[in-house]
Design a protein around this motif. Structure first.
Motif, PDB file in Angstrom:
ATOM      1  N   MET A   1       0.849  -1.198   0.000  1.00  0.00           N
ATOM      2  CA  MET A   1       0.000   0.000   0.000  1.00  0.00           C
ATOM      3  C   MET A   1       0.882   1.245   0.000  1.00  0.00           C
ATOM      4  O   MET A   1       1.871   1.333   0.718  1.00  0.00           O
ATOM      5  N   SER A   2       0.473   2.237  -0.786  1.00  0.00           N
ATOM      6  CA  SER A   2       1.235   3.479  -0.838  1.00  0.00           C
ATOM      7  C   SER A   2       0.953   4.306   0.403  1.00  0.00           C
ATOM      8  O   SER A   2      -0.168   4.335   0.919  1.00  0.00           O
ATOM      9  N   ASN A   3       2.000   4.986   0.908  1.00  0.00           N
ATOM     10  CA  ASN A   3       1.835   5.839   2.084  1.00  0.00           C
ATOM     11  C   ASN A   3       1.654   7.298   1.703  1.00  0.00           C
ATOM     12  O   ASN A   3       1.826   8.191   2.517  1.00  0.00           O
ATOM     13  N   ILE A   4       1.316   7.546   0.439  1.00  0.00           N
ATOM     14  CA  ILE A   4       1.074   8.903  -0.046  1.00  0.00           C
ATOM     15  C   ILE A   4      -0.420   9.074  -0.286  1.00  0.00           C
ATOM     16  O   ILE A   4      -1.047   8.229  -0.941  1.00  0.00           O
ATOM     17  N   PRO A   5      -1.032  10.119   0.215  1.00  0.00           N
ATOM     18  CA  PRO A   5      -2.468  10.313   0.008  1.00  0.00           C
ATOM     19  C   PRO A   5      -2.788  10.646  -1.446  1.00  0.00           C
ATOM     20  O   PRO A   5      -1.913  11.060  -2.205  1.00  0.00           O
ATOM     21  N   LEU A   6      -4.050  10.441  -1.798  1.00  0.00           N
ATOM     22  CA  LEU A   6      -4.485  10.809  -3.138  1.00  0.00           C
ATOM     23  C   LEU A   6      -4.388  12.322  -3.319  1.00  0.00           C
ATOM     24  O   LEU A   6      -4.741  13.083  -2.421  1.00  0.00           O
ATOM     25  N   MET A   7      -3.900  12.741  -4.447  1.00  0.00           N
ATOM     26  CA  MET A   7      -3.790  14.170  -4.774  1.00  0.00           C
ATOM     27  C   MET A   7      -3.169  14.937  -3.602  1.00  0.00           C
ATOM     28  O   MET A   7      -3.844  15.694  -2.891  1.00  0.00           O
ATOM     29  N   PRO A   8      -1.874  14.740  -3.374  1.00  0.00           N
ATOM     30  CA  PRO A   8      -1.206  15.320  -2.200  1.00  0.00           C
ATOM     31  C   PRO A   8      -1.364  16.832  -2.078  1.00  0.00           C
ATOM     32  O   PRO A   8      -1.634  17.332  -0.976  1.00  0.00           O
ATOM     33  N   LYS A   9      -1.204  17.566  -3.171  1.00  0.00           N
ATOM     34  CA  LYS A   9      -1.292  19.030  -3.064  1.00  0.00           C
ATOM     35  C   LYS A   9      -2.708  19.480  -2.739  1.00  0.00           C
ATOM     36  O   LYS A   9      -2.911  20.401  -1.941  1.00  0.00           O
ATOM     37  N   ALA A  10      -3.694  18.831  -3.370  1.00  0.00           N
ATOM     38  CA  ALA A  10      -5.084  19.187  -3.075  1.00  0.00           C
ATOM     39  C   ALA A  10      -5.417  18.859  -1.622  1.00  0.00           C
ATOM     40  O   ALA A  10      -6.146  19.615  -0.950  1.00  0.00           O
ATOM     41  N   THR A  11      -4.882  17.747  -1.119  1.00  0.00           N
ATOM     42  CA  THR A  11      -5.095  17.394   0.290  1.00  0.00           C
ATOM     43  C   THR A  11      -4.431  18.417   1.201  1.00  0.00           C
ATOM     44  O   THR A  11      -4.992  18.827   2.230  1.00  0.00           O
ATOM     45  N   ALA A  12      -3.215  18.859   0.823  1.00  0.00           N
ATOM     46  CA  ALA A  12      -2.511  19.850   1.626  1.00  0.00           C
ATOM     47  C   ALA A  12      -3.272  21.178   1.643  1.00  0.00           C
ATOM     48  O   ALA A  12      -3.324  21.857   2.674  1.00  0.00           O
ATOM     49  N   VAL A  13      -3.866  21.547   0.526  1.00  0.00           N
ATOM     50  CA  VAL A  13      -4.663  22.786   0.473  1.00  0.00           C
ATOM     51  C   VAL A  13      -5.818  22.707   1.470  1.00  0.00           C
ATOM     52  O   VAL A  13      -6.095  23.669   2.211  1.00  0.00           O
ATOM     53  N   TRP A  14      -6.495  21.573   1.504  1.00  0.00           N
ATOM     54  CA  TRP A  14      -7.633  21.417   2.430  1.00  0.00           C
ATOM     55  C   TRP A  14      -7.165  21.462   3.876  1.00  0.00           C
ATOM     56  O   TRP A  14      -7.788  22.102   4.719  1.00  0.00           O
ATOM     57  N   LEU A  15      -6.059  20.793   4.187  1.00  0.00           N
ATOM     58  CA  LEU A  15      -5.568  20.768   5.568  1.00  0.00           C
ATOM     59  C   LEU A  15      -5.119  22.159   6.018  1.00  0.00           C
ATOM     60  O   LEU A  15      -5.304  22.535   7.175  1.00  0.00           O
ATOM     61  N   VAL A  16      -4.514  22.923   5.115  1.00  0.00           N
ATOM     62  CA  VAL A  16      -4.089  24.283   5.460  1.00  0.00           C
ATOM     63  C   VAL A  16      -5.312  25.157   5.755  1.00  0.00           C
ATOM     64  O   VAL A  16      -5.311  25.959   6.709  1.00  0.00           O
ATOM     65  N   ASP A  17      -6.359  24.998   4.969  1.00  0.00           N
ATOM     66  CA  ASP A  17      -7.539  25.857   5.102  1.00  0.00           C
ATOM     67  C   ASP A  17      -8.467  25.435   6.242  1.00  0.00           C
ATOM     68  O   ASP A  17      -9.213  26.279   6.767  1.00  0.00           O
ATOM     69  N   ASN A  18      -8.440  24.162   6.639  1.00  0.00           N
ATOM     70  CA  ASN A  18      -9.470  23.663   7.549  1.00  0.00           C
ATOM     71  C   ASN A  18      -8.937  23.088   8.860  1.00  0.00           C
ATOM     72  O   ASN A  18      -9.733  22.616   9.679  1.00  0.00           O
ATOM     73  N   THR A  19      -7.628  23.115   9.086  1.00  0.00           N
ATOM     74  CA  THR A  19      -7.078  22.581  10.329  1.00  0.00           C
ATOM     75  C   THR A  19      -6.036  23.539  10.884  1.00  0.00           C
ATOM     76  O   THR A  19      -5.643  24.506  10.231  1.00  0.00           O
ATOM     77  N   ALA A  20      -5.630  23.243  12.136  1.00  0.00           N
ATOM     78  CA  ALA A  20      -4.574  24.025  12.787  1.00  0.00           C
ATOM     79  C   ALA A  20      -3.269  23.243  12.823  1.00  0.00           C
ATOM     80  O   ALA A  20      -2.406  23.496  13.674  1.00  0.00           O
ATOM     81  N   LEU A  21      -3.099  22.322  11.900  1.00  0.00           N
ATOM     82  CA  LEU A  21      -1.881  21.516  11.848  1.00  0.00           C
ATOM     83  C   LEU A  21      -0.696  22.375  11.421  1.00  0.00           C
ATOM     84  O   LEU A  21      -0.850  23.359  10.692  1.00  0.00           O
ATOM     85  N   SER A  22       0.489  21.995  11.869  1.00  0.00           N
ATOM     86  CA  SER A  22       1.697  22.731  11.499  1.00  0.00           C
ATOM     87  C   SER A  22       2.102  22.395  10.070  1.00  0.00           C
ATOM     88  O   SER A  22       1.676  21.382   9.494  1.00  0.00           O
ATOM     89  N   ARG A  75       2.596  12.697  14.278  1.00  0.00           N
ATOM     90  CA  ARG A  75       2.527  12.577  12.826  1.00  0.00           C
ATOM     91  C   ARG A  75       1.211  11.929  12.433  1.00  0.00           C
ATOM     92  O   ARG A  75       0.769  10.976  13.061  1.00  0.00           O
ATOM     93  N   LEU A  76       0.600  12.457  11.403  1.00  0.00           N
ATOM     94  CA  LEU A  76      -0.669  11.918  10.915  1.00  0.00           C
ATOM     95  C   LEU A  76      -0.460  10.545  10.291  1.00  0.00           C
ATOM     96  O   LEU A  76       0.532  10.300   9.588  1.00  0.00           O
ATOM     97  N   LYS A  77      -1.399   9.662  10.513  1.00  0.00           N
ATOM     98  CA  LYS A  77      -1.324   8.309   9.980  1.00  0.00           C
ATOM     99  C   LYS A  77      -2.398   8.125   8.920  1.00  0.00           C
ATOM    100  O   LYS A  77      -3.574   8.393   9.158  1.00  0.00           O
ATOM    101  N   LEU A  78      -1.968   7.678   7.766  1.00  0.00           N
ATOM    102  CA  LEU A  78      -2.893   7.447   6.656  1.00  0.00           C
ATOM    103  C   LEU A  78      -3.703   6.188   6.927  1.00  0.00           C
ATOM    104  O   LEU A  78      -3.148   5.124   7.234  1.00  0.00           O
ATOM    105  N   LEU A  79      -5.042   6.293   6.853  1.00  0.00           N
ATOM    106  CA  LEU A  79      -5.903   5.132   7.076  1.00  0.00           C
ATOM    107  C   LEU A  79      -5.778   4.158   5.910  1.00  0.00           C
ATOM    108  O   LEU A  79      -5.606   4.565   4.750  1.00  0.00           O
ATOM    109  N   GLU A  80      -5.853   2.898   6.212  1.00  0.00           N
ATOM    110  CA  GLU A  80      -5.762   1.873   5.179  1.00  0.00           C
ATOM    111  C   GLU A  80      -7.057   1.855   4.380  1.00  0.00           C
ATOM    112  O   GLU A  80      -8.159   1.812   4.934  1.00  0.00           O
TER     113      GLU A  80
END
Length: 234
Positions: A1-22, A75-80
């Motif tokens: 299984m890949s440890n990279i999320p689908l559409m990494p940049k799009a996921t990063a955009v959502w996390l930046v806009d909707n969370t307080a993660l560093s 560190r965030l863990k990607l769900l299987e």
């Protein structure tokens, strides 16, 4: 299984806009550099990319995000993924050529025919995704645009990779007839009996010449001595 999320940049955009993660946490999860994540937050990177919610796609849970927001070192863990995608089998047959590149195929075929005439039609078809009829028309100069064609490297045109071209050229070299390779070697050695007979003939010839030459020299010397004696007597 890949440890990279689908559409990494799009996921990063959502996390930046909707969370307080560093930036480090988001970068680690999306496999991006923290400075790139900072660029997304500043609006300098990923402009026009719509954020992808990793919760709705089953890649993260809300609890996981909440725990990471409270602990900057977590560190965030990607769900299987519960969905198993079948492995894609490599499709055999002519290479697909984008519509924007199809008008370049005749030029690429002409380049291959001139620079690698050893390639078979089937190899040219694999490289640029053409047909045997098109190759034949270019060879016979009956192509409808034959007067305007100019040879162009298919690698430069983006129709195939340099690795694919090298592989096909190597295959064609292996299939070359043995007679062609034999001709490239140049002249071969003559048989031993021929060279031996030739040497013996040469060894015998000089002996006869030497005996004749010596007799001639002595005769001349003898004649000159007689002439000297006659001159002294006078």
């Amino acid at each position: 299984m890949s440890n990279i999320p689908l559409m990494p940049k799009a996921t990063a955009v959502w996390l930046v806009d909707n969370t307080a993660l560093s930036f480090e946490q988001i970068g680690d999860f999306c496999k991006l550099h923290p400075l790139e994540v900072k660029g997304i937050a500043d609006g300098e990177v990923a402009q026009g990319i719509k954020g992808l919610d990793p919760i709705s796609t089953g890649q993260l849970s809300r609890d996981e995000i909440s725990l990471a927001e409270k602990d900057p070192n977590r560190r965030l863990k990607l769900l299987e993924s519960k969905v198993r995608l079948p492995e894609q089998k490599k499709r055999r047959g002519p290479r697909y050529t984008p519509v924007s590149r199809r008008h370049d195929r005749p030029n690429a075929i002409l380049w291959l025919l001139r620079n690698h005439p050893e390639l078979k039609d089937a190899q040219v078809i694999r490289l640029v995704g053409t047909t045997k009829a098109t190759i034949q028309s270019i060879k016979e100069r009956t192509h409808w645009n034959s007067a305007q064609l100019s040879p162009m490297d298919p690698v430069t045109l983006g129709l195939c990779s340099q690795i694919d071209l090298d592989i096909e050229v190597q295959r064609a070299a292996k299939d070359r007839p043995a007679a062609v390779a034999h001709e490239d070697r140049g002249a071969t050695l003559l048989p031993a009996d021929v060279t031996t007979a030739h040497d013996e003939h040469e060894d015998q010839a000089p002996k006869g010449r030497e005996s004749l030459d010596l007799e001639t020299v002595f005769a001349k010397l003898g004649g000159s001595r007689r002439n000297e004696e006659e001159d002294d007597e006078e």
